[in-house]
Design a protein around this motif. Structure first.
Motif, PDB file in Angstrom:
ATOM      1  N   GLY A   9      -8.455   3.430   3.247  1.00 61.62           N
ATOM      2  CA  GLY A   9      -9.176   2.218   3.590  1.00 61.62           C
ATOM      3  C   GLY A   9      -8.371   1.250   4.427  1.00 61.62           C
ATOM      4  O   GLY A   9      -8.634   0.037   4.435  1.00 61.62           O
ATOM      5  N   CYS A  10      -7.383   1.771   5.148  1.00 56.32           N
ATOM      6  CA  CYS A  10      -6.511   0.943   5.976  1.00 56.32           C
ATOM      7  C   CYS A  10      -6.933   1.070   7.430  1.00 56.32           C
ATOM      8  O   CYS A  10      -6.722   2.110   8.064  1.00 56.32           O
ATOM      9  CB  CYS A  10      -5.057   1.382   5.802  1.00 56.32           C
TER      10      CYS A  10
ATOM     11  N   GLY B 138      -2.011  -7.545   5.596  1.00 57.41           N
ATOM     12  CA  GLY B 138      -3.055  -7.838   6.570  1.00 57.41           C
ATOM     13  C   GLY B 138      -2.639  -7.440   7.975  1.00 57.41           C
ATOM     14  O   GLY B 138      -3.028  -8.082   8.960  1.00 57.41           O
ATOM     15  N   ALA B 139      -1.852  -6.373   8.073  1.00 61.71           N
ATOM     16  CA  ALA B 139      -1.363  -5.920   9.378  1.00 61.71           C
ATOM     17  C   ALA B 139      -2.517  -5.421  10.236  1.00 61.71           C
ATOM     18  O   ALA B 139      -3.395  -4.707   9.768  1.00 61.71           O
ATOM     19  CB  ALA B 139      -0.326  -4.818   9.196  1.00 61.71           C
ATOM     20  N   GLU B 140      -2.461  -5.794  11.491  1.00 63.32           N
ATOM     21  CA  GLU B 140      -3.451  -5.325  12.458  1.00 63.32           C
ATOM     22  C   GLU B 140      -2.966  -4.099  13.213  1.00 63.32           C
ATOM     23  O   GLU B 140      -3.774  -3.353  13.787  1.00 63.32           O
ATOM     24  CB  GLU B 140      -3.746  -6.430  13.474  1.00 63.32           C
ATOM     25  N   ALA B 141      -1.656  -3.899  13.236  1.00 64.82           N
ATOM     26  CA  ALA B 141      -1.101  -2.801  14.022  1.00 64.82           C
ATOM     27  C   ALA B 141       0.167  -2.267  13.383  1.00 64.82           C
ATOM     28  O   ALA B 141       0.923  -3.005  12.735  1.00 64.82           O
ATOM     29  CB  ALA B 141      -0.800  -3.262  15.446  1.00 64.82           C
ATOM     30  N   LEU B 142       0.395  -0.983  13.592  1.00 66.57           N
ATOM     31  CA  LEU B 142       1.646  -0.309  13.255  1.00 66.57           C
ATOM     32  C   LEU B 142       2.264   0.165  14.561  1.00 66.57           C
ATOM     33  O   LEU B 142       1.606   0.866  15.343  1.00 66.57           O
ATOM     34  CB  LEU B 142       1.396   0.881  12.330  1.00 66.57           C
ATOM     35  N   ILE B 143       3.505  -0.222  14.816  1.00 68.62           N
ATOM     36  CA  ILE B 143       4.220   0.237  15.998  1.00 68.62           C
ATOM     37  C   ILE B 143       5.339   1.142  15.538  1.00 68.62           C
ATOM     38  O   ILE B 143       6.127   0.777  14.650  1.00 68.62           O
ATOM     39  CB  ILE B 143       4.785  -0.942  16.825  1.00 68.62           C
ATOM     40  N   ILE B 144       5.417   2.330  16.124  1.00 71.50           N
ATOM     41  CA  ILE B 144       6.373   3.348  15.695  1.00 71.50           C
ATOM     42  C   ILE B 144       7.385   3.620  16.801  1.00 71.50           C
ATOM     43  O   ILE B 144       7.026   3.918  17.939  1.00 71.50           O
ATOM     44  CB  ILE B 144       5.664   4.665  15.327  1.00 71.50           C
TER      45      ILE B 144
ATOM     46  N   LEU C   2       3.541   9.470   5.143  1.00 69.22           N
ATOM     47  CA  LEU C   2       3.816   8.158   5.717  1.00 69.22           C
ATOM     48  C   LEU C   2       2.588   7.255   5.607  1.00 69.22           C
ATOM     49  O   LEU C   2       2.698   6.076   5.244  1.00 69.22           O
ATOM     50  CB  LEU C   2       4.244   8.308   7.175  1.00 69.22           C
ATOM     51  N   GLY C   3       1.427   7.796   5.906  1.00 69.05           N
ATOM     52  CA  GLY C   3       0.197   7.015   5.793  1.00 69.05           C
ATOM     53  C   GLY C   3      -0.079   6.595   4.361  1.00 69.05           C
ATOM     54  O   GLY C   3      -0.445   5.441   4.097  1.00 69.05           O
ATOM     55  N   GLU C   4       0.108   7.530   3.429  1.00 70.87           N
ATOM     56  CA  GLU C   4      -0.103   7.229   2.014  1.00 70.87           C
ATOM     57  C   GLU C   4       0.852   6.133   1.546  1.00 70.87           C
ATOM     58  O   GLU C   4       0.462   5.219   0.804  1.00 70.87           O
ATOM     59  CB  GLU C   4       0.128   8.497   1.190  1.00 70.87           C
ATOM     60  N   PHE C   5       2.102   6.212   1.996  1.00 75.11           N
ATOM     61  CA  PHE C   5       3.126   5.259   1.566  1.00 75.11           C
ATOM     62  C   PHE C   5       2.905   3.866   2.173  1.00 75.11           C
ATOM     63  O   PHE C   5       3.017   2.848   1.483  1.00 75.11           O
ATOM     64  CB  PHE C   5       4.513   5.790   1.943  1.00 75.11           C
ATOM     65  N   LEU C   6       2.593   3.814   3.450  1.00 74.85           N
ATOM     66  CA  LEU C   6       2.499   2.526   4.138  1.00 74.85           C
ATOM     67  C   LEU C   6       1.192   1.792   3.904  1.00 74.85           C
ATOM     68  O   LEU C   6       1.153   0.552   3.939  1.00 74.85           O
ATOM     69  CB  LEU C   6       2.682   2.724   5.649  1.00 74.85           C
ATOM     70  N   ALA C   7       0.100   2.515   3.695  1.00 76.33           N
ATOM     71  CA  ALA C   7      -1.222   1.898   3.643  1.00 76.33           C
ATOM     72  C   ALA C   7      -1.318   0.705   2.686  1.00 76.33           C
ATOM     73  O   ALA C   7      -1.841  -0.358   3.076  1.00 76.33           O
ATOM     74  CB  ALA C   7      -2.284   2.941   3.305  1.00 76.33           C
TER      75      ALA C   7
END
Length: 311
Positions: A273-274, A244-250, A232-237
């Motif tokens: 680097g995200c 320029g997202a400051e936050a991820l809400i799950i 998920l991290g690899e895909f979304l980063a």
């Protein structure tokens, strides 16, 4: 401005709704209502069940105070026209195909002619709710995702969904993007967790909850979640960085197992680097109700109405 709106969240097997006070930005808890719905039923039966729940919420307030009813509706759906586009291929609500849901419901609901009925994508409604008075309220730019039966997502800038432009994928969501020989929806959902658990253990799990419970002591179950977080991290980063997202809400049911996949997710972000804050939703299902009700915040509506046809 009329003070209240109903937020209604349409799920695969139920409807949940409540009255939202638009002035105080609060959910009036005693107005919660829900009904189980057979998504294979005839259109009349589905509309009747939806109306039953909504009328229970409406019974708590005067019709003259209701701005309208906002629906957090799964796709495929024509959100600007209020017409259902579900087919047998979607395996849900197909008897509604081609029906103007707003017109059908208006005849069943305890509202007056001044109250409108509006629709928004359910994942987008979740993100709007989180940005309005959830975990995203302190950020200008955020990405909200729901992990469950499917993989929902929406990008938000200054409270408004971003559905087109160079900063986001087509339709402003990521479920349809390619990943590991398939699409993201097949890799970040309940069915992936169950499939991966069976590949590693040879055992068919009855759901993510079982795998999460076993992850406390089972290396196999733990590995499923570690892979989920890393992937998920690899895909979304790249998209988080581009937007320029400051936050991820799950949110979504799988988010309840965050303690099992959060570390690997955040590590994958760091390796890419995200730099982004990650939050579990506290509103959870209520976020979609809140987001749908915000369709009756007229300033918000003026911004989002032109976007509905692109969702």
């Amino acid at each position: 401005m009329r003070r209240y709106a109903i937020g209604a969240d349409i799920g695969g097997s139920h409807i949940s709704c409540a009255v939202i006070d638009l002035n105080s930005k609060t959910i009036i808890t005693e107005t919660y209502a829900s009904e189980e719905v057979n998504n294979k039923a005839e259109a009349k039966d589905i509309h009747d069940r939806w109306a039953t729940a909504i009328n229970r919420s409406l019974a708590h307030i005067s019709a003259d105070e209701v701005a309208g009813i906002g629906f957090a509706m799964p796709g495929p759906f024509s959100y600007d026209k209020g017409v259902a586009l579900f087919t047998a291929q979607n395996d849900k609500l197909e008897k509604l195909y081609g029906i103007n849901v707003g017109d059908e419901l208006r005849t069943r609901l305890s509202i007056n002619a001044a109250s409108d009925i509006r629709f928004m994508n359910d994942a987008t409604a979740f993100a709007v709710g989180e940005a309005w008075f959830g975990m995203g309220k302190d950020y200008c730019r955020s990405l909200s995702i729901t992990l469950g039966t499917g993989f929902g997502s929406a990008f938000i800038a200054d409270g408004i969904p971003v559905v087109d432009g160079n900063e986001v994928p087509d339709m402003g969501c990521v479920w349809h993007l390619p990943y590991k020989g398939s699409i993201a929806d097949n890799n970040f959902s309940t069915r992936w967790c169950i499939r991966r658990y069976k590949e590693l253990s040879g055992v068919e799990a009855n759901g993510v909850k079982q795998i999460a419970e076993e992850a406390e002591s089972s290396k196999v179950a733990k590995l499923v979640f570690e892979e989920l977080g890393s992937n998920l991290g690899e895909f979304l980063a790249p998209w988080m960085i581009k937007f320029g997202a400051e936050a991820l809400i799950i949110g979504g049911n799988i988010s309840k197992a965050y303690r099992h996949f959060g570390q690997s997710l955040e590590k994958a972000f760091k390796n890419s680097g995200c730099q982004v804050a990650v939050h579990q939703s506290e509103l959870m299902e209520d976020a979609a109700l809140v987001g749908a009700a915000r369709l009756f915040d007229e300033d918000f509506w003026s911004h989002v109405q032109p976007l509905l046809s692109k969702m």
